[in-house]
Design a protein around this motif. Structure first.
Motif, PDB file in Angstrom:
ATOM      1  N   PHE A 177      55.588  11.399  36.845  1.00 37.58           N
ATOM      2  CA  PHE A 177      55.720  10.594  35.611  1.00 37.58           C
ATOM      3  C   PHE A 177      54.392   9.976  35.188  1.00 37.58           C
ATOM      4  O   PHE A 177      54.367   8.931  34.552  1.00 37.58           O
ATOM      5  CB  PHE A 177      56.799   9.516  35.770  1.00 37.58           C
ATOM      6  CG  PHE A 177      58.144  10.099  36.070  1.00 37.58           C
ATOM      7  CD1 PHE A 177      58.934  10.626  35.068  1.00 37.58           C
ATOM      8  CD2 PHE A 177      58.602  10.154  37.380  1.00 37.58           C
ATOM      9  CE1 PHE A 177      60.162  11.187  35.356  1.00 37.58           C
ATOM     10  CE2 PHE A 177      59.830  10.726  37.671  1.00 37.58           C
ATOM     11  CZ  PHE A 177      60.623  11.240  36.652  1.00 37.58           C
ATOM     12  N   ARG A 178      53.320  10.667  35.557  1.00 36.64           N
ATOM     13  CA  ARG A 178      52.001  10.190  35.133  1.00 36.64           C
ATOM     14  C   ARG A 178      51.506  10.971  33.926  1.00 36.64           C
ATOM     15  O   ARG A 178      50.699  10.471  33.153  1.00 36.64           O
ATOM     16  CB  ARG A 178      51.004  10.317  36.290  1.00 36.64           C
ATOM     17  CG  ARG A 178      51.170   9.224  37.344  1.00 36.64           C
ATOM     18  CD  ARG A 178      50.026   9.269  38.328  1.00 36.64           C
ATOM     19  NE  ARG A 178      49.998  10.580  38.998  1.00 36.64           N
ATOM     20  CZ  ARG A 178      50.312  10.763  40.274  1.00 36.64           C
ATOM     21  NH1 ARG A 178      50.640   9.746  41.024  1.00 36.64           N
ATOM     22  NH2 ARG A 178      50.269  11.958  40.818  1.00 36.64           N
ATOM     23  N   ALA A 185      61.067  10.730  24.006  1.00 40.97           N
ATOM     24  CA  ALA A 185      61.744  10.891  25.292  1.00 40.97           C
ATOM     25  C   ALA A 185      60.754  10.928  26.451  1.00 40.97           C
ATOM     26  O   ALA A 185      61.063  10.483  27.563  1.00 40.97           O
ATOM     27  CB  ALA A 185      62.603  12.158  25.290  1.00 40.97           C
ATOM     28  N   ILE A 186      59.563  11.445  26.190  1.00 44.99           N
ATOM     29  CA  ILE A 186      58.529  11.416  27.240  1.00 44.99           C
ATOM     30  C   ILE A 186      58.196   9.967  27.589  1.00 44.99           C
ATOM     31  O   ILE A 186      58.099   9.599  28.759  1.00 44.99           O
ATOM     32  CB  ILE A 186      57.260  12.172  26.778  1.00 44.99           C
ATOM     33  CG1 ILE A 186      57.524  13.672  26.714  1.00 44.99           C
ATOM     34  CG2 ILE A 186      56.095  11.882  27.721  1.00 44.99           C
ATOM     35  CD1 ILE A 186      56.376  14.482  26.141  1.00 44.99           C
ATOM     36  N   ILE A 187      58.062   9.143  26.561  1.00 46.11           N
ATOM     37  CA  ILE A 187      57.751   7.727  26.796  1.00 46.11           C
ATOM     38  C   ILE A 187      58.882   7.051  27.567  1.00 46.11           C
ATOM     39  O   ILE A 187      58.648   6.318  28.533  1.00 46.11           O
ATOM     40  CB  ILE A 187      57.510   7.004  25.454  1.00 46.11           C
ATOM     41  CG1 ILE A 187      56.316   7.627  24.731  1.00 46.11           C
ATOM     42  CG2 ILE A 187      57.293   5.513  25.667  1.00 46.11           C
ATOM     43  CD1 ILE A 187      56.134   7.144  23.315  1.00 46.11           C
ATOM     44  N   LEU A 188      60.127   7.307  27.157  1.00 44.26           N
ATOM     45  CA  LEU A 188      61.273   6.706  27.846  1.00 44.26           C
ATOM     46  C   LEU A 188      61.355   7.189  29.292  1.00 44.26           C
ATOM     47  O   LEU A 188      61.571   6.394  30.215  1.00 44.26           O
ATOM     48  CB  LEU A 188      62.572   7.039  27.107  1.00 44.26           C
ATOM     49  CG  LEU A 188      62.730   6.458  25.699  1.00 44.26           C
ATOM     50  CD1 LEU A 188      64.081   6.866  25.110  1.00 44.26           C
ATOM     51  CD2 LEU A 188      62.598   4.943  25.700  1.00 44.26           C
ATOM     52  N   ARG A 221      66.097  11.678  32.858  1.00 45.98           N
ATOM     53  CA  ARG A 221      67.345  11.662  32.083  1.00 45.98           C
ATOM     54  C   ARG A 221      67.136  11.645  30.562  1.00 45.98           C
ATOM     55  O   ARG A 221      67.757  12.453  29.868  1.00 45.98           O
ATOM     56  CB  ARG A 221      68.208  10.466  32.506  1.00 45.98           C
ATOM     57  CG  ARG A 221      69.523  10.909  33.136  1.00 45.98           C
ATOM     58  CD  ARG A 221      70.369   9.713  33.510  1.00 45.98           C
ATOM     59  NE  ARG A 221      71.368   9.409  32.519  1.00 45.98           N
ATOM     60  CZ  ARG A 221      71.999   8.234  32.420  1.00 45.98           C
ATOM     61  NH1 ARG A 221      71.701   7.268  33.253  1.00 45.98           N
ATOM     62  NH2 ARG A 221      72.907   8.045  31.515  1.00 45.98           N
ATOM     63  N   PRO A 222      66.306  10.759  30.035  1.00 50.03           N
ATOM     64  CA  PRO A 222      66.125  10.770  28.577  1.00 50.03           C
ATOM     65  C   PRO A 222      65.716  12.138  28.031  1.00 50.03           C
ATOM     66  O   PRO A 222      66.265  12.590  27.019  1.00 50.03           O
ATOM     67  CB  PRO A 222      65.019   9.729  28.365  1.00 50.03           C
ATOM     68  CG  PRO A 222      65.159   8.791  29.510  1.00 50.03           C
ATOM     69  CD  PRO A 222      65.586   9.640  30.668  1.00 50.03           C
ATOM     70  N   LEU A 223      64.799  12.810  28.707  1.00 54.30           N
ATOM     71  CA  LEU A 223      64.382  14.136  28.238  1.00 54.30           C
ATOM     72  C   LEU A 223      65.537  15.142  28.299  1.00 54.30           C
ATOM     73  O   LEU A 223      65.713  15.956  27.386  1.00 54.30           O
ATOM     74  CB  LEU A 223      63.196  14.635  29.072  1.00 54.30           C
ATOM     75  CG  LEU A 223      61.812  14.239  28.545  1.00 54.30           C
ATOM     76  CD1 LEU A 223      60.743  14.386  29.620  1.00 54.30           C
ATOM     77  CD2 LEU A 223      61.427  15.069  27.326  1.00 54.30           C
ATOM     78  N   ARG A 224      66.326  15.056  29.353  1.00 54.77           N
ATOM     79  CA  ARG A 224      67.455  15.982  29.478  1.00 54.77           C
ATOM     80  C   ARG A 224      68.519  15.692  28.423  1.00 54.77           C
ATOM     81  O   ARG A 224      69.127  16.593  27.857  1.00 54.77           O
ATOM     82  CB  ARG A 224      68.081  15.846  30.881  1.00 54.77           C
ATOM     83  CG  ARG A 224      67.173  16.319  32.004  1.00 54.77           C
ATOM     84  CD  ARG A 224      67.849  17.372  32.877  1.00 54.77           C
ATOM     85  NE  ARG A 224      66.927  17.859  33.909  1.00 54.77           N
ATOM     86  CZ  ARG A 224      66.789  17.298  35.114  1.00 54.77           C
ATOM     87  NH1 ARG A 224      67.512  16.235  35.437  1.00 54.77           N
ATOM     88  NH2 ARG A 224      65.951  17.815  35.990  1.00 54.77           N
ATOM     89  N   GLN A 225      68.754  14.398  28.176  1.00 56.00           N
ATOM     90  CA  GLN A 225      69.752  14.035  27.170  1.00 56.00           C
ATOM     91  C   GLN A 225      69.320  14.493  25.784  1.00 56.00           C
ATOM     92  O   GLN A 225      70.122  14.994  24.999  1.00 56.00           O
ATOM     93  CB  GLN A 225      69.982  12.514  27.182  1.00 56.00           C
ATOM     94  CG  GLN A 225      70.749  12.028  28.410  1.00 56.00           C
ATOM     95  CD  GLN A 225      70.749  10.523  28.551  1.00 56.00           C
ATOM     96  OE1 GLN A 225      69.779   9.854  28.236  1.00 56.00           O
ATOM     97  NE2 GLN A 225      71.842   9.975  29.055  1.00 56.00           N
TER      98      GLN A 225
END
Lengths: 189, 189
Positions: free
Chosen positions: A97-98, A160-163, A171-175
């Motif tokens: 997540f960097r 979503a990357i930021i979240l 999860r945000p990216l998958r959602q």
DNA sequence: GTCTATAATACGATAGAC
DNA sequence: GTCTATCGTATTATAGAC
């Protein structure tokens, strides 16, 4: 074609995407890339700003190539977009997540204060959005709808990357990938 | 309840949302807010980091209140979400594309380097997403779908602000508002 | 072309007067 | 509580040797 020049740009991309533009010092770039300060100003006479533009342009091309590659490999445009987003999620997770692209960081930090960087970011976004829009038109969407949908795809991707990075969870990216898929499928939700 | 403390926080929010976290110096905050350096370290003994957390928490509450306000004023949840996004677009445009919230800037700059700021941003996002999700459940969506949809809404919102600021054009925000509306309406696209 | 030393400036933080 | 002067360390950028 200089390899040292490339090393400097590559290091700049990595550091900016982790820390942001202003937090990344020239000295840090030099230390990590192994180049001396003289070389940096030889290759980039305009200093940090020119180097940042080079980093944006390099990322712009890399991501665009990545998009085209997935879009070519997967015949169905809707499935291709879904796979691209999931691939992005995997990359973000793999980086701890960097990572998340240096363009967004600079777009936020420099949009209001540095016109040159703002335009470079704008052009990168335009290129990526067009890549999505073209494929959506191939898939049967009208020009206007393809433009609108590709804007949603790119925006939700960036957001979503930021979240995901903030939560340290994909999860945000998958959602987002799932909801975009639902929106695109004929028949709808 | 000190008014000078509030002034410092307010100025910090404004500057960070325009320039980012690292580009905003303590001296600049002091000059613009009219406070001396001694006051800053009296109110925020931990310095810049503590001040940034205060700015995030303040924005978190303000935006959450704004969301609730629109959601209360407009009975239909889908129309309410649409109106919130369009209101955001108007605010971004009115600021000359300089505003867009200080949280996103800090989320990007500090997600990988400052755990305290990362958690503050994460909590703010959680609060906003929950506000959307609750209203979607009221509108008849199941819990899981409401969670997934609210993630898309928040992500596309954040991303569209970045795109709109880069282009100096509200189109991305408007397109996102329209596509989200299409996705939410019964019957679908 | 490559490199080092250094200039000029800004940063965050602190000490201590009032 | 409020304020100023200053410390130590970053920063970007440049000058000039090799």
């Amino acid at each position: 074609m200089s390899t040292k020049r490339e090393q400097i740009i590559e290091t700049t991309c990595q550091l900016i995407e982790m820390q942001g533009y202003h937090a990344t010092g020239l000295n840090q770039i030099l230390a990590q890339s192994g180049a001396p300060k003289g070389s940096l100003y030889y290759y980039f006479p305009d200093g940090k700003e020119e180097l940042a533009v080079a980093a944006i342009e390099r990322t712009s091309r890399d991501i665009e190539r990545n998009i085209q590659q997935v879009m070519t490999a997967v015949p169905d445009p809707i499935a291709a977009i879904n796979q691209f987003i999931l691939g992005l999620a995997a990359a973000v997770e793999a980086s701890g997540f960097r990572a998340g692209g240096p363009v967004t960081a600079m777009a936020l930090e420099a949009a209001s204060t540095n016109e040159r960087l703002r335009l470079a970011c704008r052009d990168a976004y335009r290129l990526w959005q067009d890549a999505f829009a073209a494929r959506l038109r191939d898939g049967g969407f009208g020009a206007e709808r393809a433009e609108s949908l590709s804007a949603l795809i790119l925006a939700s991707l960036e957001g979503a990357i930021i979240l995901s990075r903030s939560q340290q969870d994909v999860r945000p990216l998958r959602q987002v990938a799932a909801e975009i898929d639902t929106l695109l499928r004929p028949g709808g939700p």
